[in-house]
Write an enzyme that holds these catalytic residues in place. Structure first.
Site, PDB file in Angstrom:
ATOM      1  N   HIS A  82      57.101  34.495  37.003  1.00  0.00           N
ATOM      2  CA  HIS A  82      55.704  34.864  36.806  1.00  0.00           C
ATOM      3  C   HIS A  82      54.866  34.486  38.040  1.00  0.00           C
ATOM      4  CE1 HIS A  82      53.529  36.346  33.100  1.00  0.00           C
ATOM      5  NE2 HIS A  82      52.499  36.129  33.861  1.00  0.00           N
ATOM      6  N   SER A  98      49.430  46.267  32.922  1.00  0.00           N
ATOM      7  CA  SER A  98      49.508  45.076  32.071  1.00  0.00           C
ATOM      8  C   SER A  98      48.801  45.308  30.738  1.00  0.00           C
ATOM      9  CB  SER A  98      48.818  43.912  32.800  1.00  0.00           C
ATOM     10  OG  SER A  98      48.511  42.874  31.904  1.00  0.00           O
ATOM     11  N   LYS A 134      61.190  41.047  31.508  1.00  0.00           N
ATOM     12  CA  LYS A 134      60.651  40.380  32.699  1.00  0.00           C
ATOM     13  C   LYS A 134      60.432  38.898  32.431  1.00  0.00           C
ATOM     14  CE  LYS A 134      56.481  40.592  35.591  1.00  0.00           C
ATOM     15  NZ  LYS A 134      55.710  39.473  35.044  1.00  0.00           N
ATOM     16  N   ARG A 143      53.365  30.905  37.980  1.00  0.00           N
ATOM     17  CA  ARG A 143      52.177  30.668  37.149  1.00  0.00           C
ATOM     18  C   ARG A 143      52.511  30.044  35.802  1.00  0.00           C
ATOM     19  NH1 ARG A 143      48.015  33.807  39.103  1.00  0.00           N
ATOM     20  NH2 ARG A 143      47.072  34.449  37.149  1.00  0.00           N
ATOM     21  N   TYR A 198      53.148  41.940  26.143  1.00  0.00           N
ATOM     22  CA  TYR A 198      53.473  40.564  25.795  1.00  0.00           C
ATOM     23  C   TYR A 198      53.975  40.576  24.361  1.00  0.00           C
ATOM     24  CZ  TYR A 198      51.411  38.578  29.968  1.00  0.00           C
ATOM     25  OH  TYR A 198      51.164  38.219  31.270  1.00  0.00           O
ATOM     26  N   TYR A 238      41.932  33.154  40.543  1.00  0.00           N
ATOM     27  CA  TYR A 238      42.820  33.567  39.449  1.00  0.00           C
ATOM     28  C   TYR A 238      44.130  34.121  40.013  1.00  0.00           C
ATOM     29  CZ  TYR A 238      44.620  36.690  35.788  1.00  0.00           C
ATOM     30  OH  TYR A 238      45.437  37.356  34.893  1.00  0.00           O
ATOM     31  N   ARG A 257      46.597  26.734  34.907  1.00  0.00           N
ATOM     32  CA  ARG A 257      46.168  26.913  36.299  1.00  0.00           C
ATOM     33  C   ARG A 257      44.786  26.287  36.402  1.00  0.00           C
ATOM     34  NH1 ARG A 257      47.739  32.778  34.329  1.00  0.00           N
ATOM     35  NH2 ARG A 257      49.820  32.165  33.712  1.00  0.00           N
TER      36      ARG A 257
HETATM   37  C1  LIG Z   1      46.670  37.418  38.890  1.00  0.00           C
HETATM   38  C2  LIG Z   1      47.970  37.658  38.202  1.00  0.00           C
HETATM   39  C3  LIG Z   1      47.980  38.174  36.924  1.00  0.00           C
HETATM   40  C4  LIG Z   1      49.193  38.446  36.278  1.00  0.00           C
HETATM   41  N1  LIG Z   1      49.188  39.027  35.047  1.00  0.00           N
HETATM   42  C5  LIG Z   1      50.362  39.390  34.481  1.00  0.00           C
HETATM   43  C6  LIG Z   1      50.371  40.117  33.266  1.00  0.00           C
HETATM   44  O1  LIG Z   1      49.340  40.462  32.710  1.00  0.00           O
HETATM   45  N2  LIG Z   1      51.580  40.412  32.735  1.00  0.00           N
HETATM   46  C7  LIG Z   1      52.761  40.054  33.328  1.00  0.00           C
HETATM   47  O2  LIG Z   1      53.838  40.339  32.805  1.00  0.00           O
HETATM   48  N3  LIG Z   1      52.763  39.382  34.496  1.00  0.00           N
HETATM   49  C8  LIG Z   1      51.600  39.068  35.087  1.00  0.00           C
HETATM   50  N4  LIG Z   1      51.605  38.432  36.293  1.00  0.00           N
HETATM   51  C9  LIG Z   1      52.878  38.165  36.960  1.00  0.00           C
HETATM   52  C10 LIG Z   1      53.282  39.367  37.833  1.00  0.00           C
HETATM   53  O3  LIG Z   1      53.669  40.455  37.043  1.00  0.00           O
HETATM   54  C11 LIG Z   1      54.456  39.025  38.744  1.00  0.00           C
HETATM   55  O4  LIG Z   1      55.492  38.468  37.992  1.00  0.00           O
HETATM   56  C12 LIG Z   1      54.052  38.054  39.860  1.00  0.00           C
HETATM   57  O5  LIG Z   1      52.786  38.362  40.359  1.00  0.00           O
HETATM   58  C13 LIG Z   1      55.049  38.124  40.977  1.00  0.00           C
HETATM   59  O6  LIG Z   1      54.737  37.214  41.980  1.00  0.00           O
HETATM   60  P1  LIG Z   1      53.928  37.577  43.333  1.00  0.00           P
HETATM   61  O7  LIG Z   1      52.495  37.695  42.910  1.00  0.00           O
HETATM   62  O8  LIG Z   1      54.189  36.423  44.179  1.00  0.00           O
HETATM   63  O9  LIG Z   1      54.456  38.902  43.829  1.00  0.00           O
HETATM   64  C14 LIG Z   1      50.404  38.157  36.938  1.00  0.00           C
HETATM   65  C15 LIG Z   1      50.378  37.642  38.231  1.00  0.00           C
HETATM   66  C16 LIG Z   1      49.188  37.408  38.875  1.00  0.00           C
HETATM   67  C17 LIG Z   1      49.196  36.882  40.279  1.00  0.00           C
END
Ligand SMILES: Cc1cc2nc3c(=O)[nH]c(=O)nc-3n(C[C@H](O)[C@H](O)[C@H](O)COP(=O)(O)O)c2cc1C
Length: 387
Positions: A276, A107, A252, A279, A130, A25, A165
């Site tokens: 993100h 989050s 963001k 993702r 969100y 994940y 994903r």
């Molecule tokens: C496993 C996972 C879960 C995430 N869940 C959220 C989330 O709940 N809300 C959100 O705004 N971004 C979420 N993100 C994005 C992160 O806030 C962030 O933008 C991202 O991880 C940055 O990239 P990096 O992991 O390469 O540092 C998630 C990222 C990952 C890897």
């Protein structure tokens, strides 16, 4: 106790200690994962300019993000299901962040609730929302965040729908994990993780279960996203959310100059140039390639942060040099958390700060606030002249 010298060390331990479903994940991007990969590899296309014979005694990485003092320009990004990477994960990460002197962002899709984290920490944290369809739930969520004294609202604007994903679909990702022969067999090999989970009551989406109505499968991230997220989002709605929160707001998920201008117009205090973590839109540019044109366009109007791909203090330094006031890290601290709990998050932050401090010194600076673009050697065309 293992000797940790890099974020990669933590990642290796993390992979060993956390069930595959949650490792996958975290360690995935959408579709072909091109953007996920390039977020990290593009940092390596930027070079640092070595300087010598400069007084580098008495260095400091301390600065401000949205007016708050921080030990270095790094905040922990909001990461859903953090409490599945390690029992009570959000509380542990928030504690590590507050001791280190950097912001923690909780989050909406956390396992520990807003109240859980507030009760178990002392300093205010940031809360990420969100854009959801259910306005009542939204209002109650913001009221809960205000009651918990959250010091900033991070509105994530790049997830009206969820990027696909592949691994999550194949693994049947859910919180708590569904018990299948395969998942049980894998979890049996993760004793430390399993004992932690048995010892906590926090195994569900803490901000949602018991607070939101009409959720058909409260354990499934994708079901909740499909049902609850507002696909009709527009800038008027974002403005209404900004106005609902009387405090600092960070938007963001901005990757475009026009969107950055709109963010400034609706009254946000800061934006995070973010895809993100690769993702969402696969095939989007990395953030480190994108930030310059956004800084040029709105850098004098709004504070700019960057995330996606940061795995080292050098990456933080490069982002600062290109005009980011601050950065966020996601996976880098999750690796630490899954590897060694709170101590692992502290370890991730220490590694990054040390790399930042030394690299800044090698570039001839002793104060992070004096670092400019001059420390970089930027290949021609790096920021692109896109048609
Ligand atoms: C496993 C996972 C879960 C995430 N869940 C959220 C989330 O709940 N809300 C959100 O705004 N971004 C979420 N993100 C994005 C992160 O806030 C962030 O933008 C991202 O991880 C940055 O990239 P990096 O992991 O390469 O540092 C998630 C990222 C990952 C890897």
């Amino acid at each position: 106790m293992p000797v940790i010298t890099s974020i990669d060390d933590l990642k290796r331990l993390y992979k060993r200690r956390v069930p595959k479903m949650f490792y996958d994940y975290c360690e995935s991007g959408s579709w072909t994962e091109q953007t996920f990969r390039e977020n990290t590899s593009d940092f390596q296309s930027l070079y640092l300019r070595q300087r010598v014979a400069v007084d580098i005694a008495g260095r400091s990485t301390a600065c401000k993000m949205i007016g708050q003092d921080v030990a270095m320009p790094v905040a922990l990004a909001p990461v859903g299901l953090t409490g599945m990477q390690c029992a009570d994960g959000e509380i542990k990460a928030a504690r590590a962040a507050e001791k280190f002197g950097v912001p923690f962002t909780l989050s909406t899709m956390s396992i520990c609730s807003i109240e859980d984290v507030a009760e178990n920490t002392e300093k205010p944290f940031w809360f990420q929302v969100y854009t959801l369809r259910d306005q009542d739930f939204m209002r109650r969520l913001l009221d809960r965040a205000k009651a918990a004294k959250c010091s900033a609202l991070v509105i994530t604007v790049d997830l009206q729908i969820m990027g696909q994903r592949h691994k999550d679909l194949k693994n049947g990702l859910s919180a708590p994990p569904k018990l299948t022969a395969k998942s049980i067999a894998n979890m049996m090999t993760k004793a430390r993780w399993g004992l932690g989970m048995l010892g906590t009551k926090r195994r569900f989406f803490g901000n949602i279960v018991g607070h939101a109505t009409g959720v058909s499968d409260p354990g499934s991230l994708s079901a909740w996203t499909a049902e609850a997220f507002d696909q009709t989002l527009d800038w008027n709605k974002i403005k209404a959310m900004v106005d609902m929160w009387d405090g600092k707001v960070i938007l963001k998920g901005i990757m475009d100059v026009q969107d950055a201008k709109m963010a400034a117009q609706v009254g946000a205090d800061a934006i995070v140039v973010s895809n993100h973590g690769g993702r969402q839109l696969d095939g989007a540019l990395s953030t480190i390639r994108t930030i310059s044109e956004i800084v040029d366009a709105v850098g004098d109007k709004i504070e700019i942060h960057l995330d996606s791909g940061i795995r080292a203090g050098q990456d933080v330094l490069k982002a600062r040099a290109l005009g980011a006031t601050g950065t966020m890290i996601g996976r880098a601290y999750i690796y630490g958390l899954g590897a060694m709990g709170e101590q692992g998050v502290t370890s991730a932050l220490s590694v990054i700060q040390k790399e930042l401090d030394l690299s800044m010194a090698f570039c001839g600076h002793r104060d992070i606030n004096s670092v400019t673009r001059n420390i970089l050697q930027i290949p021609k065309g790096f920021t692109g002249h896109w048609e």
